[in-house]
Design an enzyme around this catalytic site. Structure first.
Site, short mmCIF file in Angstrom:
data_model
loop_
_atom_site.label_atom_id
_atom_site.label_comp_id
_atom_site.label_asym_id
_atom_site.label_seq_id
_atom_site.Cartn_x
_atom_site.Cartn_y
_atom_site.Cartn_z
N PRO A 27 0.62 -1.22 -0.08
CA PRO A 27 0.42 0.14 0.18
C PRO A 27 1.01 0.99 -0.04
O PRO A 27 2.02 1.26 0.83
CB PRO A 27 -0.52 -0.08 1.51
CG PRO A 27 0.03 -1.04 2.14
CD PRO A 27 0.63 -2.00 1.07
N THR A 29 0.82 5.23 -0.27
CA THR A 29 -0.09 6.63 0.05
C THR A 29 0.26 7.85 -1.88
O THR A 29 1.51 7.97 -1.34
CB THR A 29 -0.40 6.87 1.01
OG1 THR A 29 -1.26 6.87 2.37
CG2 THR A 29 -1.05 8.84 0.96
N GLN A 105 -7.36 -1.10 1.43
CA GLN A 105 -6.43 -0.43 2.54
C GLN A 105 -7.29 -0.01 3.17
O GLN A 105 -7.42 1.79 3.00
CB GLN A 105 -4.80 -0.34 2.33
CG GLN A 105 -4.73 -0.45 4.40
CD GLN A 105 -2.96 0.25 4.10
OE1 GLN A 105 -2.84 1.40 3.98
NE2 GLN A 105 -2.03 -0.19 5.16
N HIS A 180 -5.81 -1.33 8.20
CA HIS A 180 -5.12 -1.00 8.64
C HIS A 180 -4.39 -0.51 10.12
O HIS A 180 -4.68 0.48 10.80
CB HIS A 180 -4.55 1.01 8.11
CG HIS A 180 -2.88 1.58 7.99
ND1 HIS A 180 -1.48 0.98 8.56
CD2 HIS A 180 -2.52 2.21 6.80
CE1 HIS A 180 -0.55 1.94 8.19
NE2 HIS A 180 -0.77 2.33 7.67
N GLY A 181 -3.24 -1.27 10.65
CA GLY A 181 -2.93 -1.18 11.67
C GLY A 181 -1.48 -1.41 12.35
O GLY A 181 -1.10 -1.00 13.47
N ALA A 182 -1.05 -0.39 11.56
CA ALA A 182 0.28 -0.06 11.75
C ALA A 182 0.84 0.74 11.37
O ALA A 182 0.05 1.36 11.32
CB ALA A 182 0.96 -1.22 10.48
N TYR A 185 -0.51 5.30 12.97
CA TYR A 185 -2.28 4.99 12.64
C TYR A 185 -3.13 4.94 13.91
O TYR A 185 -2.65 4.61 14.90
CB TYR A 185 -2.42 5.04 11.00
CG TYR A 185 -1.97 5.75 10.13
CD1 TYR A 185 -1.16 7.01 10.06
CD2 TYR A 185 -0.63 4.90 9.46
CE1 TYR A 185 -0.71 7.91 9.33
CE2 TYR A 185 -0.04 6.02 8.24
CZ TYR A 185 0.22 7.03 7.93
OH TYR A 185 0.48 7.50 7.65
N ARG A 233 -3.14 -4.95 8.76
CA ARG A 233 -1.68 -4.44 8.55
C ARG A 233 -0.97 -4.28 9.66
O ARG A 233 -0.89 -3.93 10.78
CB ARG A 233 -1.13 -3.38 8.05
CG ARG A 233 0.35 -3.31 7.61
CD ARG A 233 -0.02 -2.52 6.10
NE ARG A 233 1.64 -2.64 5.18
CZ ARG A 233 2.14 -2.09 4.78
NH1 ARG A 233 2.34 -0.66 5.52
NH2 ARG A 233 3.05 -2.60 3.78
C1 LIG Z 1 5.01 6.67 -1.06
C2 LIG Z 1 5.00 6.18 -0.34
C3 LIG Z 1 3.93 5.56 0.59
C4 LIG Z 1 3.42 4.73 1.63
N1 LIG Z 1 1.87 4.31 2.01
C5 LIG Z 1 1.52 4.15 2.22
C6 LIG Z 1 -0.26 3.31 3.14
O1 LIG Z 1 -0.58 4.18 2.59
N2 LIG Z 1 -0.54 2.57 3.73
C7 LIG Z 1 0.66 1.94 4.69
O2 LIG Z 1 0.83 0.64 5.46
N3 LIG Z 1 2.20 1.15 4.18
C8 LIG Z 1 2.56 2.52 2.96
N4 LIG Z 1 3.70 3.14 2.85
C9 LIG Z 1 4.69 2.40 3.09
C10 LIG Z 1 4.62 0.75 2.22
O3 LIG Z 1 3.70 0.14 2.07
C11 LIG Z 1 6.12 -0.31 2.41
O4 LIG Z 1 5.59 -0.52 4.01
C12 LIG Z 1 7.52 0.35 2.65
O5 LIG Z 1 7.69 1.25 1.89
C13 LIG Z 1 8.78 -0.41 3.33
O6 LIG Z 1 8.51 -1.73 1.87
P1 LIG Z 1 9.51 -0.99 0.55
O7 LIG Z 1 11.21 -1.35 1.58
O8 LIG Z 1 9.11 -2.85 -0.23
O9 LIG Z 1 9.83 0.31 -0.16
C14 LIG Z 1 4.05 4.06 2.15
C15 LIG Z 1 5.01 3.52 1.51
C16 LIG Z 1 6.07 4.46 0.41
C17 LIG Z 1 7.37 4.73 -0.08
#
Ligand SMILES: Cc1cc2nc3c(=O)[nH]c(=O)nc-3n(C[C@H](O)[C@H](O)[C@H](O)COP(=O)(O)O)c2cc1C
Length: 365
Positions: A27, A29, A105, A180-182, A185, A233
């Site tokens: 996920p 944003t 999510q 989204h429990g992580a 938030y 999550r």
């Molecule tokens: C631009 C961006 C936006 C994110 N938005 C969310 C989100 O809306 N919800 C969420 O649970 N995690 C969000 N994350 C975290 C990612 O889901 C992920 O946990 C994080 O990038 C680590 O994984 P990676 O090492 O594969 O990048 C976001 C990460 C990035 C880079």
């Protein structure tokens, strides 16, 4: 010659969904909805790209569930009203046309809200100002607001909003929802000892701090039935406190994961900065291992797994059933197809790959 990543490219039945491989989009944003939280055509193209690129499952960016306190960022999409909910239909259809599945999510920002068109103030389990600064990347600046301590009525409102959003998600055709429990938030604010200083049944011991997450899960399950996928999550790290660790270590993991599994989650999605590293100092087990051991449900692993050897290992020996990619997917929207065909992967670079979708030129979509 492409390596044979046997696990990565094997089909799996996870939580009621048949997936063609074990690589999902994390996920993310992207603050690219309209001012009113409605999905745009650009977002449809954006999500379709990943489905075309071979991701078997798309987990959407965090979507806000109500028109009260849940919105975290301006231009975040919602699923709180009929117009917002219906605007997801094109995304869902387009992803399905590519033979991928899509899960919404559901995210309530609570005290971390820094952009809300419905409210000027924020709420949280206790009146504790969040650590750190608002995220400049999402157009925030300065400190977070001091949240209002939630009443029991506010807690009921939050539960109702998650349930309403999950019902909307089911109705418009999503294949499931992820609570989204992580990441700091609202539900994580309840789970976290220093942001939750309540003295009622929602604060104190780990069992009490996980209670709202359990109730949200149970009530969503009751509302959507058994045949709709509902996951959650969970993380230790937060966007505003990346080094946080659970004080009760493995004991906390046992309480949290077994409570959520008993509440009826179909999967647990673990995110750690490095998913394949030990969860706690002085221990060798990962949080993914612990989720599997105490949850006994399918586990999704996230965090620095964009190297395909590492991803394969997480599946083959690391107890994960599926992996999700965030930054690695932004850099390679067709990561599964590239890896399958032995093509080189692009390195993630914030300048090139992190632009809000609305600012990305058409040819780069
Ligand atoms: C631009 C961006 C936006 C994110 N938005 C969310 C989100 O809306 N919800 C969420 O649970 N995690 C969000 N994350 C975290 C990612 O889901 C992920 O946990 C994080 O990038 C680590 O994984 P990676 O090492 O594969 O990048 C976001 C990460 C990035 C880079």
């Amino acid at each position: 010659m492409a390596k044979n990543y046997e696990k990565l490219f094997s089909e799996i039945d996870i939580a009621g969904l048949t997936l063609k491989n074990r690589v999902a989009l994390a996920p993310m944003t992207r603050i690219s909805a309209t001012d009113n939280g409605v999905v745009t055509e650009r977002m449809e193209k954006y999500y379709t790209k990943f489905a075309k690129g071979g991701f078997s499952l798309i987990i959407t960016e965090g979507i806000y569930p109500d028109e009260k306190y849940s919105q975290g960022y301006f231009n975040q999409p919602g699923i709180a009203n009929d117009i917002q909910a219906a605007s997801w239909k094109n995304v869902i259809e387009s992803v399905h046309e590519q033979d991928s599945k899509i899960i919404a999510q559901l995210m309530h920002a609570g005290a971390l809200s820094q952009g809300n068109i419905y409210q000027d103030s924020t709420i949280g389990p206790s009146a504790v100002k969040p650590k750190g600064k608002q995220l400049a990347f999402y157009k925030g600046e300065g400190e977070f607001a001091l949240p209002k301590e939630m009443t029991l009525e506010d807690i009921q409102d939050v539960k109702n909003s998650f349930v309403n959003a999950a019902k909307n998600a089911k109705e418009v055709g999503f294949d499931g929802v992820e609570i989204h429990g992580a990441n700091g938030y609202i539900l994580d604010q309840f789970l976290t000892d220093y942001t939750n200083q309540r003295t009622d049944e929602y604060g104190g011991s780990t069992e009490k701090r996980v209670k709202l997450l359990v109730e949200v899960t149970q009530e969503i399950r009751k509302a959507v039935g058994e045949d709709f996928t509902v996951g959650i999550r969970i993380s230790q790290a937060k966007v505003n406190d990346p080094h946080h660790k659970w004080a009760g270590k493995e004991k906390d993991a046992e309480i949290i994961f077994s409570s959520l599994a008993n509440a009826g989650v179909d999967f647990i999605h673990i995110t750690e900065p490095k998913a394949n590293e030990a969860a706690f100092e002085g221990s060798s087990v990962t949080l993914v291992d612990l989720a599997k051991q105490y949850g006994q449900v399918p586990v999704i692993a996230n965090g620095s797994l964009e190297n395909p050897d590492k991803a394969e290992q997480m599946l083959a020996t690391g107890h994960a059933d599926l992996i999700t990619l965030g930054k690695g997917a932004l850099a390679n929207q067709d990561w599964p197809n590239k890896v399958k065909h032995g093509e080189p992967l692009e390195e993630f670079n914030a300048q090139n790959h992190l632009l809000p979708i609305a600012d990305v030129k058409e040819r780069e979509m």
